[in-house]
Enzyme design. Structure first.
Site, PDB file in Angstrom:
ATOM      1  N   SER A 107     -50.995 -23.841 -69.537  1.00  0.00           N
ATOM      2  CA  SER A 107     -51.722 -25.075 -69.377  1.00  0.00           C
ATOM      3  C   SER A 107     -51.000 -25.701 -70.169  1.00  0.00           C
ATOM      4  CB  SER A 107     -52.783 -24.832 -70.045  1.00  0.00           C
ATOM      5  OG  SER A 107     -53.736 -25.837 -69.878  1.00  0.00           O
ATOM      6  N   ASP A 214     -60.265 -25.424 -60.588  1.00  0.00           N
ATOM      7  CA  ASP A 214     -59.702 -26.002 -61.873  1.00  0.00           C
ATOM      8  C   ASP A 214     -59.841 -27.364 -61.802  1.00  0.00           C
ATOM      9  OD1 ASP A 214     -58.362 -26.115 -64.326  1.00  0.00           O
ATOM     10  OD2 ASP A 214     -56.712 -25.181 -64.285  1.00  0.00           O
ATOM     11  N   HIS A 244     -60.060 -22.521 -65.120  1.00  0.00           N
ATOM     12  CA  HIS A 244     -58.532 -23.209 -65.627  1.00  0.00           C
ATOM     13  C   HIS A 244     -58.511 -21.691 -66.662  1.00  0.00           C
ATOM     14  CE1 HIS A 244     -55.714 -25.403 -67.382  1.00  0.00           C
ATOM     15  NE2 HIS A 244     -55.564 -25.126 -68.300  1.00  0.00           N
TER      16      HIS A 244
END
Length: 269
Positions: A107, A214, A244
């Protein structure tokens, strides 16, 4: 759970807390760059896979995160975070000189890892990105256009289909459960531009893992950044229905297996 050692480094904005998952005779070093609002301690399972495959693993809590110094989730310049990560790489390299270095970024950590590869790519043997914030990510622009940043924390249910993951995240005192901060959003915009302008990293094998459900970092936007960053040696695995955090998802065993296969291909025997 693997044994963990704690280190403290002088970071660019104060003390940096670093976790080490050691290996008695490693064949490679791994750096882990965690995501926004969380901390390195959420990566014990991934570290266990990497140490079980011969890695010595190091992971900082980024500035303003976890046990590191700084106002919570405040990052004014991601170049400083990349510099901090390089200090951790130097710590690892001093302990085990000459070993190949692998970088894993999730991320926001994917953004940090991508920029690290552009600045220090000659030191890396491989790059692994999970749900990376690169390419076209619309959230910062949407929030910055508002007169006030809404007090809307990350939804635990957006992380994984495993309810235990969300429950643990919601109860974790080291996770930030408040709103995003305007200077951090502005820093995201600048860092996304820097990675886009930094271009490809030739010769660096890249593994990209992403869930196709996601909603925090949508897959199509990341694809733009991944394909721009890749120097031609790109392996991708998209997990159907996954959210995610693929390393915390119901498909985590598949994500771990994909990671190990990739490492077997790119690391020297």
């Amino acid at each position: 759970m693997p044994h963990v050692r704690a280190h403290t480094l002088d970071g660019t904005r104060g003390e940096l807390a670093v976790r080490e998952w050691p290996h008695p005779a490693p064949r490679f070093l791994a750096l882990l760059a965690h995501g926004y609002g969380e901390h390195a301690g959420r990566y014990d399972a991934l570290a266990a896979v990497l140490t079980g495959h011969g890695g010595a693993v190091y992971a900082p809590d980024h500035m303003g995160h976890g046990r590191s110094a700084g106002e919570r989730v405040l990052i004014e310049d991601f170049e400083d975070v990349v510099t901090d990560l390089h200090a951790v790489a130097e710590l690892a390299g001093a302990a085990r000189p000459g070993l190949p270095l692998v970088l894993v970024g999730h991320s926001m950590g994917g953004l940090i890892a991508a920029r690290y590869a552009q600045r220090y790519g000659a030191r890396l043997r491989a790059l692994i990105l999970s749900g990376p914030v690169i390419g076209a990510w619309e959230l910062p622009g949407r929030l910055l256009a508002l007169p006030r940043i809404p007090d809307t924390p990350v939804s635990p249910s957006a992380l994984s289909r495993d309810p235990e993951v969300g429950a643990a995240y919601a109860a974790d005192p080291l996770v930030w459960h408040g709103p995003m901060k305007r200077p951090t959003l502005q820093a995201f915009v600048r860092a996304l531009d820097a990675v886009a302008e930094g271009g490809a990293v030739p010769g660096l094998p890249l593994l990209w893992l992403h869930g196709d459900d996601d909603r925090l970092v949508p897959l199509p936007g990341s694809r733009i950044g991944v394909e721009r960053l890749s120097g031609g040696d790109l392996t991708e695995r998209i997990f159907h229905g996954a959210r995610h955090e693929v390393f915390h998802e119901t498909v985590k065993d598949e994500a771990f297996a994909e990671t190990v296969r990739f490492l077997d291909r790119v690391l020297p025997r």
